[in-house]
Write an enzyme that holds these catalytic residues in place. Structure first.
Site, PDB file in Angstrom:
ATOM      1  N   ASP A 201     -26.439 -15.376 -43.437  1.00 12.67           N
ATOM      2  CA  ASP A 201     -26.523 -15.361 -44.840  1.00 12.67           C
ATOM      3  C   ASP A 201     -27.676 -16.372 -45.287  1.00 12.67           C
ATOM      4  O   ASP A 201     -28.327 -16.970 -44.685  1.00 12.67           O
ATOM      5  CB  ASP A 201     -25.260 -15.485 -45.462  1.00 12.67           C
ATOM      6  CG  ASP A 201     -24.473 -16.772 -44.883  1.00 12.67           C
ATOM      7  OD1 ASP A 201     -25.409 -17.773 -44.536  1.00 12.67           O
ATOM      8  OD2 ASP A 201     -23.298 -16.866 -45.012  1.00 12.67           O
TER       9      ASP A 201
ATOM     10  N   HIS B 275     -26.154 -19.998 -43.510  1.00 15.69           N
ATOM     11  CA  HIS B 275     -25.876 -19.979 -42.005  1.00 15.69           C
ATOM     12  C   HIS B 275     -26.568 -19.213 -41.011  1.00 15.69           C
ATOM     13  O   HIS B 275     -27.042 -18.157 -41.091  1.00 15.69           O
ATOM     14  CB  HIS B 275     -24.449 -19.649 -42.017  1.00 15.69           C
ATOM     15  CG  HIS B 275     -23.470 -20.527 -42.969  1.00 15.69           C
ATOM     16  ND1 HIS B 275     -23.254 -19.841 -44.353  1.00 15.69           N
ATOM     17  CD2 HIS B 275     -23.044 -21.748 -43.087  1.00 15.69           C
ATOM     18  CE1 HIS B 275     -22.470 -20.819 -45.009  1.00 15.69           C
ATOM     19  NE2 HIS B 275     -22.357 -21.757 -44.427  1.00 15.69           N
TER      20      HIS B 275
ATOM     21  N   SER C 255     -19.217 -26.223 -42.666  1.00 13.89           N
ATOM     22  CA  SER C 255     -19.337 -24.515 -42.355  1.00 13.89           C
ATOM     23  C   SER C 255     -20.116 -24.309 -41.067  1.00 13.89           C
ATOM     24  O   SER C 255     -19.743 -23.567 -40.590  1.00 13.89           O
ATOM     25  CB  SER C 255     -19.772 -23.922 -43.414  1.00 13.89           C
ATOM     26  OG  SER C 255     -21.304 -24.411 -43.703  1.00 13.89           O
TER      27      SER C 255
END
Length: 357
Positions: A333, A336, A45
């Site tokens: 978040d 990340h 991610s």
């Protein structure tokens, strides 16, 4: 060769606070075509720009609120590591692999992004393909002559690993302390094997990320009200990075002993996310001074326990809250970085990225 020297000269002189290099814009008749490259991305991610299934949180607001103004599958409010590396190379971010059949074929000239959120070198808790499968996808395109050997020789691969293997290991293993060192070794061995495969397919240069300080991620600092990093998890990052550097040094050493023509010494660049994260957090903490801003605290969090960033109830009620100034946050978040976070990290990685030119 002279054009590459010009690029390196600008790379050394331009201020690190610059988020994008001046030759990115094709409207400027400058250096945008000095060193054409393609970027091929493998990982998780931290590098995914839209491969993950539409059901994932990255496809819901407020993800993408800063860029491009709507959810794009990036796990951030805006740009991520891939975007900054692509920009540094003077190209557009490569198309996500899952979009390959719908994308304008001219966009494929910038390379392709095979990274999927939640994955690792091995199978993790995510359903998305691990790095071996991602490289299989890449190899299939090479065998279909979507990309030629000539295309690949002037290209760069970004290999991003952010710790999902270790998160999955922690969930599955009770005797973590005893088994962890051998597991880290297996992760590094597989990662080195993956790097060899990518290079064997003809990619000219490879940038591989070291592991960020896992213990400083908000999901682990929450227990201390985002004041202290987890020393145990940070020790995992340090051990991983130590083994990674040692294995890569061994790879280059074997090359010099055997007289191999594979040129690992010039082909491989380590992007030290660990040092970049630590430096970025320290800088932002210093800038915030005595204000209430805390770079370890995420900007987007669940409004109540059990909810996460982007979660919306049946009646459209937002089950998350945002910080007052996303543009100054470091973490978006619980895992990340925000766009500002990645921009700050990028400023500390630029000297290493120069070796890709």
């Amino acid at each position: 060769m002279e054009k590459q020297r010009v690029l390196l000269f600008f790379c050394l002189l331009l201020p690190c606070s610059s988020s994008f290099l001046p030759w990115v814009s094709s409207s400027e008749g400058g250096l945008e075509n000095v060193s054409p490259k393609r970027l091929f991305v493998f990982g998780d991610s931290y590098a995914d720009t839209g491969n993950t299934e539409k059901s994932s949180g990255a496809w819901h607001l407020p993800y993408g609120a800063t860029f491009p103004g709507e959810p794009s599958g990036r796990f951030s409010d805006g740009l991520v590591l891939t975007d900054y590396v692509a920009s540094f190379l003077g190209i557009k971010s490569p198309q996500p692999y899952s979009w390959r059949n719908d994308a304008n074929q001219t966009l494929l000239q910038h390379g392709m992004n095979f990274a999927y959120g939640g994955t690792g070198v091995f199978d993790t808790m995510a359903r998305e393909p691990n790095m071996t499968t991602q490289i299989d996808y890449f190899q299939s395109l090479v065998e279909q002559n979507v990309y030629t050997k000539h295309d690949l020789s002037s290209s760069v691969a970004l290999v991003s690993l952010a710790g999902n293997d270790y998160a999955a290991f922690a969930m599955k293993n009770a005797n973590q302390e005893e088994e962890l060192p051998s597991f880290i070794t297996s992760v590094i061995d597989q990662l080195v094997h993956d790097l060899k495969r990518i290079k064997g397919l003809g990619v000219g240069k490879i940038a591989v990320t070291a592991l960020e300080p896992l213990g400083c991620l908000p999901q682990l600092t929450a227990v201390s009200s985002f004041k202290n990093c987890s020393s145990n998890w940070n020790s995992i990052s340090r051990l991983h990075n130590h083994k990674l550097h040692r294995s890569l040094q061994e790879l280059k050493k074997n090359e010099s002993v055997t007289g191999s023509s594979s040129s690992w010494s010039s082909a491989l660049v380590v992007l030290d996310l660990h040092s970049a994260f630590v430096s970025a957090l320290s800088m932002l903490r210093h800038q915030s001074g005595n204000s209430s801003e805390n770079p370890l605290k995420p900007c987007c969090v669940g409004a109540t326990e059990g909810y996460s960033c982007g979660n919306v109830g049946d009646k459209g009620v937002k089950n998350y809250v945002l910080c007052d100034h996303p543009e100054t946050s470091f973490f978006w978040d619980n895992i990340h970085p925000s766009q500002n976070g990645w921009r700050t990290v990028y400023s500390f990685l630029r000297s290493s990225l120069c070796h890709l030119l």
